[in-house]
Write a protein that holds these residues in place. Structure first.
Motif, PDB file in Angstrom:
ATOM      1  N   LEU A 116       1.601  -0.011  -6.005  1.00 26.24           N
ATOM      2  CA  LEU A 116       0.191  -0.228  -6.280  1.00 26.24           C
ATOM      3  C   LEU A 116      -0.603  -0.222  -4.996  1.00 26.24           C
ATOM      4  O   LEU A 116      -0.168  -0.761  -3.985  1.00 26.24           O
ATOM      5  N   PRO A 117      -1.765   0.382  -5.014  1.00 21.26           N
ATOM      6  CA  PRO A 117      -2.582   0.424  -3.802  1.00 21.26           C
ATOM      7  C   PRO A 117      -3.173  -0.953  -3.492  1.00 21.26           C
ATOM      8  O   PRO A 117      -3.305  -1.803  -4.356  1.00 21.26           O
ATOM      9  N   ILE A 118      -3.544  -1.109  -2.241  1.00 20.71           N
ATOM     10  CA  ILE A 118      -4.191  -2.339  -1.801  1.00 20.71           C
ATOM     11  C   ILE A 118      -5.580  -2.390  -2.434  1.00 20.71           C
ATOM     12  O   ILE A 118      -6.344  -1.428  -2.378  1.00 20.71           O
ATOM     13  N   GLN A 119      -5.907  -3.516  -3.049  1.00 21.52           N
ATOM     14  CA  GLN A 119      -7.199  -3.678  -3.705  1.00 21.52           C
ATOM     15  C   GLN A 119      -8.198  -4.468  -2.870  1.00 21.52           C
ATOM     16  O   GLN A 119      -9.392  -4.259  -2.968  1.00 21.52           O
ATOM     17  N   LYS A 120      -7.679  -5.438  -2.102  1.00 24.61           N
ATOM     18  CA  LYS A 120      -8.568  -6.305  -1.328  1.00 24.61           C
ATOM     19  C   LYS A 120      -7.751  -7.046  -0.277  1.00 24.61           C
ATOM     20  O   LYS A 120      -6.523  -6.962  -0.263  1.00 24.61           O
ATOM     21  N   TYR A 121      -8.439  -7.770   0.563  1.00 22.25           N
ATOM     22  CA  TYR A 121      -7.794  -8.664   1.517  1.00 22.25           C
ATOM     23  C   TYR A 121      -8.105 -10.083   1.087  1.00 22.25           C
ATOM     24  O   TYR A 121      -9.190 -10.375   0.598  1.00 22.25           O
ATOM     25  N   GLY A 122      -7.127 -10.965   1.230  1.00 23.20           N
ATOM     26  CA  GLY A 122      -7.336 -12.348   0.840  1.00 23.20           C
ATOM     27  C   GLY A 122      -6.154 -13.197   1.226  1.00 23.20           C
ATOM     28  O   GLY A 122      -5.257 -12.764   1.948  1.00 23.20           O
ATOM     29  N   ASP A 123      -6.134 -14.418   0.712  1.00 22.19           N
ATOM     30  CA  ASP A 123      -5.054 -15.356   0.993  1.00 22.19           C
ATOM     31  C   ASP A 123      -4.041 -15.326  -0.143  1.00 22.19           C
ATOM     32  O   ASP A 123      -4.397 -15.126  -1.306  1.00 22.19           O
ATOM     33  N   TYR A 124      -2.786 -15.524   0.203  1.00 25.32           N
ATOM     34  CA  TYR A 124      -1.689 -15.532  -0.758  1.00 25.32           C
ATOM     35  C   TYR A 124      -0.921 -16.830  -0.592  1.00 25.32           C
ATOM     36  O   TYR A 124      -0.485 -17.158   0.502  1.00 25.32           O
ATOM     37  N   GLY A 182       0.579  -6.715   0.067  1.00 25.22           N
ATOM     38  CA  GLY A 182       0.882  -5.292   0.078  1.00 25.22           C
ATOM     39  C   GLY A 182       2.343  -5.027   0.371  1.00 25.22           C
ATOM     40  O   GLY A 182       2.956  -5.688   1.192  1.00 25.22           O
ATOM     41  N   GLY A 183       2.899  -4.060  -0.360  1.00 26.44           N
ATOM     42  CA  GLY A 183       4.295  -3.703  -0.170  1.00 26.44           C
ATOM     43  C   GLY A 183       5.240  -4.519  -1.039  1.00 26.44           C
ATOM     44  O   GLY A 183       6.441  -4.336  -0.970  1.00 26.44           O
ATOM     45  N   ALA A 184       4.709  -5.410  -1.882  1.00 27.04           N
ATOM     46  CA  ALA A 184       5.578  -6.199  -2.772  1.00 27.04           C
ATOM     47  C   ALA A 184       6.296  -5.257  -3.731  1.00 27.04           C
ATOM     48  O   ALA A 184       5.733  -4.265  -4.179  1.00 27.04           O
ATOM     49  N   MET A 185       7.530  -5.557  -4.022  1.00 21.36           N
ATOM     50  CA  MET A 185       8.318  -4.715  -4.918  1.00 21.36           C
ATOM     51  C   MET A 185       7.745  -4.801  -6.330  1.00 21.36           C
ATOM     52  O   MET A 185       7.469  -5.872  -6.845  1.00 21.36           O
ATOM     53  N   SER A 186       7.551  -3.650  -6.948  1.00 19.58           N
ATOM     54  CA  SER A 186       7.081  -3.600  -8.326  1.00 19.58           C
ATOM     55  C   SER A 186       7.606  -2.310  -8.943  1.00 19.58           C
ATOM     56  O   SER A 186       8.213  -1.489  -8.274  1.00 19.58           O
ATOM     57  N   LEU A 187       7.343  -2.145 -10.225  1.00 18.02           N
ATOM     58  CA  LEU A 187       7.783  -0.929 -10.893  1.00 18.02           C
ATOM     59  C   LEU A 187       7.005   0.291 -10.412  1.00 18.02           C
ATOM     60  O   LEU A 187       7.464   1.411 -10.503  1.00 18.02           O
ATOM     61  N   ALA A 188       5.806   0.054  -9.919  1.00 15.12           N
ATOM     62  CA  ALA A 188       4.986   1.146  -9.390  1.00 15.12           C
ATOM     63  C   ALA A 188       4.398   0.704  -8.054  1.00 15.12           C
ATOM     64  O   ALA A 188       4.076  -0.458  -7.873  1.00 15.12           O
TER      65      ALA A 188
END
Length: 94
Positions: free
Chosen positions: A39-47, A31-37
């Protein structure tokens, strides 16, 4: 591979890392990653990603690293990093 406790100051290193149970957007980015838009948080998980080491705290066993995918900085425990190796940078202007 190199043990995180054995790295030498002044040299560049990178490693693989995991962020556990973090909010992810629809592309699987934290969450909060830079993008053109925004985007809302969709889920919780591992990255998982690869990061360049910025600083290391051997007393607290934490590293601060810069994610190669998005350029964000994260603080990650030693237990959640692996494959530490020398980082090589290429001149993109060549």
């Amino acid at each position: 591979m190199i043990d995180i406790r054995d790295i030498e100051p002044g040299k560049s290193y990178a490693c693989k890392f995991i962020l556990r149970n973090v909010p992810l957007d629809s592309f699987g980015r934290p969450g909060g990653a830079m993008s053109l838009a925004d985007l809302p948080i969709q889920k919780y998980g591992d990255y998982e990603s690869i990061g360049v080491l910025k600083t290391r705290d051997t007393e607290k066993e934490l590293v601060e690293l810069i994610d190669e995918k998005g350029g964000k900085t994260y603080v990650v425990p030693f237990a959640d990093i692996w494959d530490v190796d020398y980082a090589e940078f290429e001149d993109e202007t060549a």
